[in-house]
Design an enzyme around this catalytic site. Structure first.
Site, PDB file in Angstrom:
ATOM      1  N   SER A 198       0.833  -1.210   0.000  1.00 36.59           N
ATOM      2  CA  SER A 198       0.000   0.000   0.000  1.00 36.59           C
ATOM      3  C   SER A 198       0.865   1.256   0.000  1.00 36.59           C
ATOM      4  O   SER A 198       0.619   2.204  -0.761  1.00 36.59           O
ATOM      5  CB  SER A 198      -0.920   0.007   1.230  1.00 36.59           C
ATOM      6  OG  SER A 198      -1.826  -1.058   1.201  1.00 36.59           O
TER       7      SER A 198
ATOM      8  N   ARG B 128       0.737   8.153   5.746  1.00 30.14           N
ATOM      9  CA  ARG B 128      -0.063   7.308   6.628  1.00 30.14           C
ATOM     10  C   ARG B 128      -1.531   7.731   6.603  1.00 30.14           C
ATOM     11  O   ARG B 128      -2.441   6.891   6.655  1.00 30.14           O
ATOM     12  CB  ARG B 128       0.497   7.375   8.046  1.00 30.14           C
ATOM     13  CG  ARG B 128      -0.196   6.524   9.080  1.00 30.14           C
ATOM     14  CD  ARG B 128      -0.092   5.047   8.818  1.00 30.14           C
ATOM     15  NE  ARG B 128       1.271   4.570   8.639  1.00 30.14           N
ATOM     16  CZ  ARG B 128       1.581   3.281   8.464  1.00 30.14           C
ATOM     17  NH1 ARG B 128       0.635   2.363   8.451  1.00 30.14           N
ATOM     18  NH2 ARG B 128       2.842   2.915   8.298  1.00 30.14           N
TER      19      ARG B 128
ATOM     20  N   HIS C 210      -2.900   6.402   3.438  1.00 28.11           N
ATOM     21  CA  HIS C 210      -3.046   4.958   3.604  1.00 28.11           C
ATOM     22  C   HIS C 210      -4.328   4.628   4.363  1.00 28.11           C
ATOM     23  O   HIS C 210      -5.022   3.654   4.058  1.00 28.11           O
ATOM     24  CB  HIS C 210      -1.829   4.411   4.346  1.00 28.11           C
ATOM     25  CG  HIS C 210      -1.907   2.956   4.668  1.00 28.11           C
ATOM     26  ND1 HIS C 210      -2.248   2.498   5.919  1.00 28.11           N
ATOM     27  CD2 HIS C 210      -1.696   1.851   3.905  1.00 28.11           C
ATOM     28  CE1 HIS C 210      -2.235   1.176   5.923  1.00 28.11           C
ATOM     29  NE2 HIS C 210      -1.895   0.756   4.724  1.00 28.11           N
TER      30      HIS C 210
END
Length: 214
Positions: A21, A45, A48
Site C-alpha cells: 500500500s 499514513r 493509507h
C-alpha cells in the site's frame, strides 16, 4: 488488471499488504512531493488510512508540530481523544514502548455529570475535565467540533498549552470552522482544511509519529 477478472490468487497476503500500500502511494505521488521527510511519513499514513489523495491539498502542519509531537511521545505523553474509535486506533504496541497512554473521557462519570449539570455536550465537558484534572500533552480530536472549539477557548484563557493538537473533526456543522480556528492559534497542530476528518484519520497521525519515534 480488470476488476471483473480478479481471482483469489490475485490477493496479497497480510504480511505484504501495508508495504505494498505504501509503495503504491509513493508511486502515485512522485517526487518532488508537497511534503518532505517526517511530514511526508505522516501524510502518507493519512492517505493509507483513507485512500484519499486529496489529503495532499488539505493537510496543514504548524511549523513546530512534528518536533513537539515527537518530543512529547518520547517523554511518555498522556494523550486524550474525543472518541473510543480513535483511542482504539492508537494501539498499545506502539504507545507502550514509549511510555505513553491514551484516554477517552466521553463516558467518564465526571464528564457525564458535568455535561448534564451545565447543559453542554459531553465533548466540551471532556475537554474541561482533561484540562483541569489530567493535563494531557497531546489532544486528538477526530469527531467533535465542540471539543476543538473548547480547547481553543482554554488556550485563549491561558489554561492549556499542549505539545500537539491533532484537530480533525468531521462533518457539515462547525467542523471546517473549528479547524480554521485552530489554524489561527499558536498551538502546534496537525489539521486538515474543510469538512473531512474522522477518528481513524486523527489516530493515523499519532501512529505515524509513534512509528517515527520508535
Amino acid at each position: 488488471m480488470v476488476l471483473s477478472d480478479v481471482t483469489l490468487q490475485d490477493f496479497i497476503g497480510p504480511a505484504e499488504i501495508e508495504a505494498e500500500s505504501l509503495r503504491i502511494i509513493d508511486s502515485e505521488v512522485p517526487k518532488p512531493r508537497p511534503f518532505q521527510g517526517e511530514q511526508w511519513q505522516i501524510v502518507r499514513r493519512m492517505i493509507h488510512t483513507t485512500a484519499d489523495f486529496e489529503m495532499l491539498k488539505l493537510v496543514r502542519f504548524h511549523e513546530k508540530a512534528v518536533e513537539s509531537g515527537l518530543n512529547a511521545l518520547k517523554d511518555g505523553a498522556v494523550i486524550v481523544t474525543d472518541t473510543e474509535m480513535a483511542r482504539c486506533g492508537m494501539p498499545l504496541r506502539r504507545l507502550d514502548p514509549l511510555g505513553c497512554s491514551v484516554r477517552c473521557l466521553m463516558n467518564d462519570e465526571r464528564v457525564v455529570a458535568r455535561a448534564r449539570a451545565e447543559g453542554i455536550t459531553r465533548a466540551k465537558a471532556a475537554v474541561d475535565v482533561a484540562v483541569s484534572e489530567i493535563k494531557p500533552e497531546i489532544y486528538v480530536v477526530g469527531n467533535a467540533p465542540t471539543a476543538l472549539i473548547r480547547l481553543v477557548e482554554h488556550f485563549d484563557n491561558g489554561l492549556v498549552s499542549p505539545a500537539l493538537v491533532v484537530g480533525m473533526p468531521v462533518g457539515f456543522v462547525n467542523a471546517a470552522e473549528s479547524k480554521a480556528l485552530l489554524l489561527s492559534r499558536g498551538m502546534p497542530y496537525v489539521t486538515i482544511e474543510g469538512r473531512k476528518g474522522g477518528s481513524a484519520l486523527a489516530a493515523s497521525v499519532i501512529n505515524a509519529l509513534a512509528m517515527i519515534a520508535l
